[in-house]
Design an enzyme around this catalytic site. Structure first.
Site, PDB file in Angstrom:
ATOM      1  N   GLY C  72       0.811  -1.221   0.000  1.00 26.84           N
ATOM      2  CA  GLY C  72       0.000   0.000   0.000  1.00 26.84           C
ATOM      3  C   GLY C  72       0.836   1.258   0.000  1.00 26.84           C
ATOM      4  O   GLY C  72       0.435   2.291   0.546  1.00 26.84           O
ATOM      5  N   ASN C  99      10.716   6.609  -8.151  1.00 22.09           N
ATOM      6  CA  ASN C  99       9.383   6.093  -8.456  1.00 22.09           C
ATOM      7  C   ASN C  99       8.363   7.022  -7.800  1.00 22.09           C
ATOM      8  O   ASN C  99       8.419   7.285  -6.605  1.00 22.09           O
ATOM      9  CB  ASN C  99       9.276   4.656  -7.923  1.00 22.09           C
ATOM     10  N   ASN C 127       4.567   5.509 -11.189  1.00 23.08           N
ATOM     11  CA  ASN C 127       3.877   4.287 -10.814  1.00 23.08           C
ATOM     12  C   ASN C 127       2.388   4.499 -11.013  1.00 23.08           C
ATOM     13  O   ASN C 127       1.728   5.112 -10.183  1.00 23.08           O
ATOM     14  CB  ASN C 127       4.209   3.940  -9.367  1.00 23.08           C
ATOM     15  N   CYS C 130       0.042   0.389  -9.354  1.00 22.96           N
ATOM     16  CA  CYS C 130       0.058  -0.341  -8.084  1.00 22.96           C
ATOM     17  C   CYS C 130      -1.318  -0.927  -7.816  1.00 22.96           C
ATOM     18  O   CYS C 130      -2.304  -0.200  -7.735  1.00 22.96           O
ATOM     19  CB  CYS C 130       0.451   0.574  -6.933  1.00 22.96           C
ATOM     20  N   LYS C 165       5.525   3.240 -15.587  1.00 25.67           N
ATOM     21  CA  LYS C 165       5.521   1.816 -15.224  1.00 25.67           C
ATOM     22  C   LYS C 165       4.131   1.252 -15.399  1.00 25.67           C
ATOM     23  O   LYS C 165       3.189   1.658 -14.726  1.00 25.67           O
ATOM     24  CB  LYS C 165       5.983   1.653 -13.778  1.00 25.67           C
ATOM     25  N   GLY C 217       7.672 -12.200  -8.752  1.00 27.09           N
ATOM     26  CA  GLY C 217       8.571 -13.348  -8.648  1.00 27.09           C
ATOM     27  C   GLY C 217       8.579 -14.203  -9.904  1.00 27.09           C
ATOM     28  O   GLY C 217       7.869 -13.924 -10.878  1.00 27.09           O
ATOM     29  N   GLY C 266      13.575  -7.357  -8.791  1.00 27.92           N
ATOM     30  CA  GLY C 266      12.701  -7.032  -7.671  1.00 27.92           C
ATOM     31  C   GLY C 266      12.756  -8.065  -6.574  1.00 27.92           C
ATOM     32  O   GLY C 266      13.682  -8.085  -5.751  1.00 27.92           O
ATOM     33  N   THR C 267      11.782  -8.970  -6.598  1.00 23.23           N
ATOM     34  CA  THR C 267      11.638  -9.978  -5.553  1.00 23.23           C
ATOM     35  C   THR C 267      12.924 -10.752  -5.274  1.00 23.23           C
ATOM     36  O   THR C 267      13.165 -11.189  -4.144  1.00 23.23           O
ATOM     37  CB  THR C 267      10.493 -10.938  -5.959  1.00 23.23           C
TER      38      THR C 267
HETATM   39  C1  LIG Z   1       7.001  -5.780  -1.683  1.00 29.58           C
HETATM   40  C2  LIG Z   1       6.906  -5.070  -2.995  1.00 29.58           C
HETATM   41  C3  LIG Z   1       6.758  -3.679  -3.032  1.00 29.58           C
HETATM   42  C4  LIG Z   1       6.672  -2.997  -4.239  1.00 29.58           C
HETATM   43  N1  LIG Z   1       6.541  -1.636  -4.263  1.00 29.58           N
HETATM   44  C5  LIG Z   1       6.493  -0.975  -5.457  1.00 29.58           C
HETATM   45  C6  LIG Z   1       6.425   0.460  -5.524  1.00 29.58           C
HETATM   46  O1  LIG Z   1       6.441   1.154  -4.508  1.00 29.58           O
HETATM   47  N2  LIG Z   1       6.343   1.049  -6.745  1.00 29.58           N
HETATM   48  C7  LIG Z   1       6.346   0.324  -7.904  1.00 29.58           C
HETATM   49  O2  LIG Z   1       6.282   0.891  -8.988  1.00 29.58           O
HETATM   50  N3  LIG Z   1       6.456  -1.026  -7.872  1.00 29.58           N
HETATM   51  C8  LIG Z   1       6.523  -1.684  -6.680  1.00 29.58           C
HETATM   52  N4  LIG Z   1       6.628  -3.073  -6.672  1.00 29.58           N
HETATM   53  C9  LIG Z   1       6.671  -3.799  -7.936  1.00 29.58           C
HETATM   54  C10 LIG Z   1       8.081  -4.189  -8.323  1.00 29.58           C
HETATM   55  O3  LIG Z   1       8.879  -3.065  -8.530  1.00 29.58           O
HETATM   56  C11 LIG Z   1       8.075  -5.059  -9.582  1.00 29.58           C
HETATM   57  O4  LIG Z   1       7.428  -4.357 -10.614  1.00 29.58           O
HETATM   58  C12 LIG Z   1       7.377  -6.389  -9.386  1.00 29.58           C
HETATM   59  O5  LIG Z   1       7.651  -6.908  -8.107  1.00 29.58           O
HETATM   60  C13 LIG Z   1       7.769  -7.426 -10.443  1.00 29.58           C
HETATM   61  O6  LIG Z   1       9.134  -7.699 -10.434  1.00 29.58           O
HETATM   62  P1  LIG Z   1       9.792  -8.953  -9.639  1.00 29.58           P
HETATM   63  O7  LIG Z   1       9.056 -10.160 -10.060  1.00 29.58           O
HETATM   64  O8  LIG Z   1      11.234  -8.934 -10.021  1.00 29.58           O
HETATM   65  O9  LIG Z   1       9.595  -8.658  -8.188  1.00 29.58           O
HETATM   66  C14 LIG Z   1       6.728  -3.735  -5.450  1.00 29.58           C
HETATM   67  C15 LIG Z   1       6.890  -5.128  -5.394  1.00 29.58           C
HETATM   68  C16 LIG Z   1       6.980  -5.798  -4.210  1.00 29.58           C
HETATM   69  C17 LIG Z   1       7.144  -7.293  -4.222  1.00 29.58           C
END
Ligand SMILES: Cc1cc2nc3c(=O)[nH]c(=O)nc-3n(C[C@H](O)[C@H](O)[C@H](O)COP(=O)(O)O)c2cc1C
Ligand SMILES: Cc1cc2nc3c(=O)[nH]c(=O)nc-3n(C[C@H](O)[C@H](O)[C@H](O)COP(=O)(O)OP(=O)(O)OC[C@H]3O[C@@H](n4cnc5c(N)ncnc54)[C@H](O)[C@@H]3O)c2cc1C
Ligand SMILES: Cc1cc2nc3c(=O)[nH]c(=O)nc-3n(C[C@H](O)[C@H](O)[C@H](O)COP(=O)(O)OP(=O)(O)OC[C@H]3O[C@@H](n4cnc5c(N)ncnc54)[C@H](O)[C@@H]3O)c2cc1C
Ligand SMILES: Cc1cc2nc3c(=O)[nH]c(=O)nc-3n(C[C@H](O)[C@H](O)[C@H](O)COP(=O)(O)O)c2cc1C
Ligand code: FES
Ligand code: FES
Lengths: 263, 305, 305, 263
Positions: C72, C99, C127, C130, C165, C217, C266-267
């Site tokens: 959030g 971001n 962003n 979300c 994004k 992930g 990311g993850t």
């Molecule tokens: C815990 C968490 C928090 C995230 N917070 C944001 C955020 O603040 N802004 C945003 O654009 N994306 C956010 N994301 C999305 C990631 O930047 C990314 O787009 C998404 O996790 C897919 O990539 P991954 O599979 O490598 O994690 C968040 C993802 C996770 C898992």
């Protein structure tokens, strides 16, 4: 088909055969009446990655009191094969089999010739072991990229009643030549049948040679598989009639004449 | 004793575990592991009017906790199914749901008309969501208007339940779901596979011959579950059949809670040929442990925050 | 020697591996594992005009090869970022992509206007995708018209690159991508998380407090890769930043081949705090093995069947 | 913060303590200067399922020549804990730590009281071991569902300088009472501080009791975690000021007074 079972096998021995290849000996509680060319689907994971089992040709099997002991020869190429390489002895793996259609050793005439390329060895070795038991004389050609990848040479020497001919792509052992070219050079008119397993380009060359020589060839193909039991249609091979046949069920051993041009 | 019997709309099922289309052959390939009559139903591989050869190879590749396939609806055709397969299914008293595929409205109709001449078919599942064929399938599944007209055209052909299997790739799965129900579908199956791509970094080519394929398996479970719940919330009266990544009894429970009346087990069968039975046994054990006397209590029972 | 330097539009990066928003704090939390200046760039946690408390707990749950989150957009707010974090990032010469998140057009503008007064920011990443906030974010990311107006409104505020994004949940990700580019976005980041649901079978409740959350992930890699390729094919001139399930150097290569000029990790960082550096090292090793002298050779190199 | 490292630890011993709980002894090549209440993130998988590491409190640690030997007490509740239970001795696991903020043992006065519920034991046991070393006298209350789940009783008896009081929900050992009710009954006015770990309802009761008695309480909380290092904001706990703090960084040990009502 009814002979296939899904059971847990215990890893009892592993020996490294080359930098990337190793032999696994496994014991399972129920029978595994595999024929040369048949395979098993091996599952090593309790979680969903890796998700699917992987197919491995049986390299040899011996009945035990109620079950069986069998051998796999494995080359490390990815996820599951890496896990198999590091699995502690005593671990259990899921084994579904025997599956598919193997070589027809009963109708391969007085002097078949066997051809193995690289990690195509296991089903060919199993066929060789079986032919030796049946007292059939045969030659065996085996090619690999380089000397260390020529697995189990002395064992092969012992098993083969006729000539065992080795070669490598880089000449580090035997002639520096593709195994199919060597076979062509050394072809004997008494060869009654051709059995082969190896990479696809090799199998295509084998098929051409067999056609030229007017000899039937059986090829053990390796297609990516999901189920191993004919329900996903992922592993199909194109047949001469234009249809696709699941190689896990109608193969993995096909007569070269069944297959579509260039399949 | 847990009561496992359930219904999808008017169709009574002995239990809520079905074998999914394309993962169980025509129902008779795994008799030694999972006899079809033990399941709520078996859904056949998609059948078209004529046999289809399917797509070139490679057709499958594994991905993290999933797999991508592009089979291209290879099948023996409806005639061979009626002649060679159905009699045995009938004799075994299996509950048979036939997955129907066509490139045009007429083709769907042809398959259903042929099957109407046969006894022992419990329902039709319209595959309007296969991501791996160029014509038909996806088109209907993505466009509410096309789908409404397809379902409306097929509806008069049969009294048997018509299920529509939805695509998660539709711009608006909800709009498509509503269209199907409005046009007379008896139930919705959610979901088919997700359009996906796997690349071989060394060859610089897609891992499968057609480029894109459909993603299935545990990887998609959270997405499938979300779609089931969204559709259930939006159209609570529509019976749903949940599917996507179900590997265990708990997975099945999750789909029931999200609003599915029954579930289908797909990719899991590739991993374990008796997966459907395992899921069923685990579902029963779960109910026993949790004091659920009738599996239908679970349906739609998700408590939303 | 492999040349790793690349560019996203006009922005030069020392290498194509970026830390993804929301998975790397504000860039300074993992100095002992992954100093921000070693990466192509760090993308900060989404910043809003004022600090945000974020969503109630539980906020995360693991799924097969993935995780669902509903944070959030908890963040310290743009002011605290400028005062407490940015000076250190600047001093370390990190390439910083901020971001930006707002509930309204004005809020986005407020954040950017504040950041315009600071040196040492390489680009903004909007962003608009979300899935875990009620207002803002997703709305813009789902509606091409709204997005066009947002980007057009922000465009005059800065000369710095504006990245957008995108949401994989949009009815038409392609339409949204085109809208962003038309309105003046310099690059597109694909993808944010996928709307998803995990259910606790025993409590009969969603596993996370808000019900739905966003899936990330390895599970989503085949879906993210598909979207990158689709957008690249449709808008080949648009610079893309690829993201979704990247865990290894080969994964990064796959996204580059599909058309991304750079990628975000990311993850993976949650699993290994030095994941970005590992991916970078593996990418370099891959290029060495395969004789790729300049990493930019890979971009868009996928051979389509 | 600088003390934390990511290293491979080798599993050297495992002992089953109850049907679902076991102790793991691990050896790592680099130091692990953990304080009681700190934890490590443990990764057991080379594949993407399970994807994330799991947090476990350190139950005790001893420096070795260059590295450390440490103990975890684990209850099997799901995927990773099941894998830890079956991992062969000699296997390597990823260990990231020490992480978080532990108990402040230096400011807990002349006679603290320690409270553990169920698998909340490990950080409490570690604290007890440390207090014993420091020569501080303390009492320890430990409750579990039933007798078999009261782990390491005789070891605890040895470590505790003051009273070690056990109870079970079902009365199969000690009184049949919740541990917090027992603590209230046996409360001693000399208790200078309260340290606790256990399920949330227990910790809420502990916090109430401490407030009543006017004694500071430190609670070790267990929130689901993804990263363990403060970057995901998944593990947050609501503080008295209404903000959410990452429990992996600002905790897992919080002063009860820091936390929001009912947190
Ligand atoms: C815990 C968490 C928090 C995230 N917070 C944001 C955020 O603040 N802004 C945003 O654009 N994306 C956010 N994301 C999305 C990631 O930047 C990314 O787009 C998404 O996790 C897919 O990539 P991954 O599979 O490598 O994690 C968040 C993802 C996770 C898992
Ligand atoms: C009938 C049959 C018998 C086989 N017998 C043997 C055997 O006796 N010994 C042996 O070592 N291998 C054998 N194989 C090949 C073996 O199944 C694969 O090497 C194995 O599935 C790779 O699994 P992995 O998880 O290690 O690799 P993955 O991580 O799944 O993949 C690694 C790489 O291998 C490629 N690959 C995956 N599956 C196959 C496949 N089926 N064929 C060719 N390449 C593939 C992938 O494209 C990828 O590039 C056989 C295959 C078949 C179909
Ligand atoms: C700081 C900290 C210290 C901990 N110390 C210990 C310890 O010393 N010994 C010990 O046995 N456990 C400890 N835990 C709990 C431990 O992390 C979980 O039991 C573990 O993550 C479960 O992993 P799994 O893969 O086996 O279960 P999963 O398959 O992930 O989940 C199984 C079930 O456990 C629940 N669960 C998952 N994570 C948690 C969690 N963090 N807390 C409570 N329930 C959870 C899930 O909701 C699910 O119902 C600690 C947790 C934290 C946050
Ligand atoms: C190899 C394969 C073939 C499939 N063939 C069909 C089909 O013919 N008709 C159909 O409606 N769905 C087909 N599907 C989709 C599945 O029935 C199911 O919707 C999907 O795989 C998701 O479920 P799962 O994750 O349990 O596999 C197929 C899926 C796979 C993996
Ligand atoms: S592997 Fe499934 S049909 Fe052959
Ligand atoms: S677990 Fe990621 S911030 Fe605490």
């Amino acid at each position: 088909m009814d002979a296939r079972v899904d059971q847990k096998a215990v890893l009892v021995a592993r020996s490294q055969l080359s930098p990337r290849c190793f032999a696994l000996d496994l014991v399972c509680p129920r029978p595994l009446p595999a024929q040369p060319g048949q395979f098993v689907m091996v599952g090593v994971s309790a979680t969903s990655d890796p998700l699917l089992r992987r197919p491995f040709s049986v390299a040899g099997v011996m009945p035990t009191e109620n079950g069986a002991q069998f051998q796999l020869l494995v080359k490390e190429v990815g996820k599951v094969t890496a896990m198999l390489r590091h699995l502690p002895l005593g671990s259990e793996v899921g084994v579904l089999g025997p599956l598919g259609r193997g070589f027809s050793l009963d109708s391969c005439g007085p002097h078949p010739v066997l051809v193995a390329g690289g990690i195509g060895l296991p089903p060919v070795l199993f066929a060789a072991r079986q032919l030796q038991k049946q007292g059939v004389s045969f030659d065996l050609f085996y090619g690999a990229a380089s000397e260390p990848e020529l697995l189990l040479r002395s064992e092969i020497q012992k098993v083969v009643s006729g000539d065992a001919v080795f070669c490598t792509d880089d000449g580090s052992f035997g002639e520096s030549v593709f195994v199919t070219d060597l076979l062509r050079k050394r072809w004997k008119s008494r060869y009654s049948h051709l059995l082969a397993c190896g990479p696809n380009p090799m199998l295509h060359a084998v098929a051409r040679l067999a056609r030229e020589k007017g000899v039937a060839a059986e090829l053990s193909l390796e297609e990516p598989m999901a189920c191993g039991v004919g329900v996903c249609l992922g592993c199909v091979v194109k047949l001469a009639d234009g249809t696709y046949a699941p190689s896990c069920q109608k193969g993995p051993v096909f007569r070269a004449s069944e297959l579509a041009e260039g399949w | 004793m847990v009561r496992l019997a359930t219904e999808v709309g008017s169709l009574q099922l002995k239990n809520p575990i079905l074998a999914a289309s394309g993962t169980f052959g025509y129902g008779l390939d795994l008799l030694d592991f999972c006899p079809p009559e033990a399941l709520g139903a078996v859904v056949t591989k998609g059948l078209s009017p004529k046999p289809r050869a399917g797509n070139p190879t490679p057709r499958i590749v594994e991905t993290p906790a999933g797999m991508i396939n592009s089979i291209g609806l290879q099948n023996i055709g409806v005639e061979a199914f009626c002649t060679d397969v159905l009699p045995t299914l009938r004799q075994r008293k299996a509950c048979v749901v036939v997955n129907v595929f066509g490139e045009t409205e007429e083709e769907y109709a042809t398959v259903i008309e042929r099957l109407q001449r046969e006894e022992g078919i419990a329902a039709y599942e319209l595959n309007v969501s296969c991501p791996n064929v160029h014509k038909g399938g996806m088109e209907f599944g993505h466009d509410p208007k096309l789908l409404r007209s397809l379902v409306a055209a097929l509806r008069p052909l049969t009294q048997r339940p018509l299920w529509v299997k939805l695509s998660p790739n539709a711009p608006s799965p909800l709009a498509v779901a509503e269209a199907a129900v409005t046009a007379g579908a008896d139930a919705l199956t959610l979901v088919n596979t997700f359009r996906a791509l796997s690349v071989n970094a060394r060859t610089r080519r897609p891992s499968i011959a057609t480029g894109f394929g459909g993603l299935s398996g545990p990887a998609i479970k959270p997405l499938a579950l979300r779609l089931v719940w969204e559709v259930h919330r939006a159209i609570p009266q529509a019976p749903l059949v949940g599917i996507g990544g179900i590997m265990s009894g708990t997975d099945a429970v999750e789909f029931l809670l999200a609003g599915a009346s029954a579930v289908q087990v797909g990719t899991a069968t590739f991993r374990n040929p008796n997966a459907c039975l395992t899921v069923l046994a685990e579902l029963e054990a779960f109910c026993q442990q949790e004091g659920v006397e009738d599996v239908r209590e679970l349906v739609g029972g998700l408590v939303w925050p």
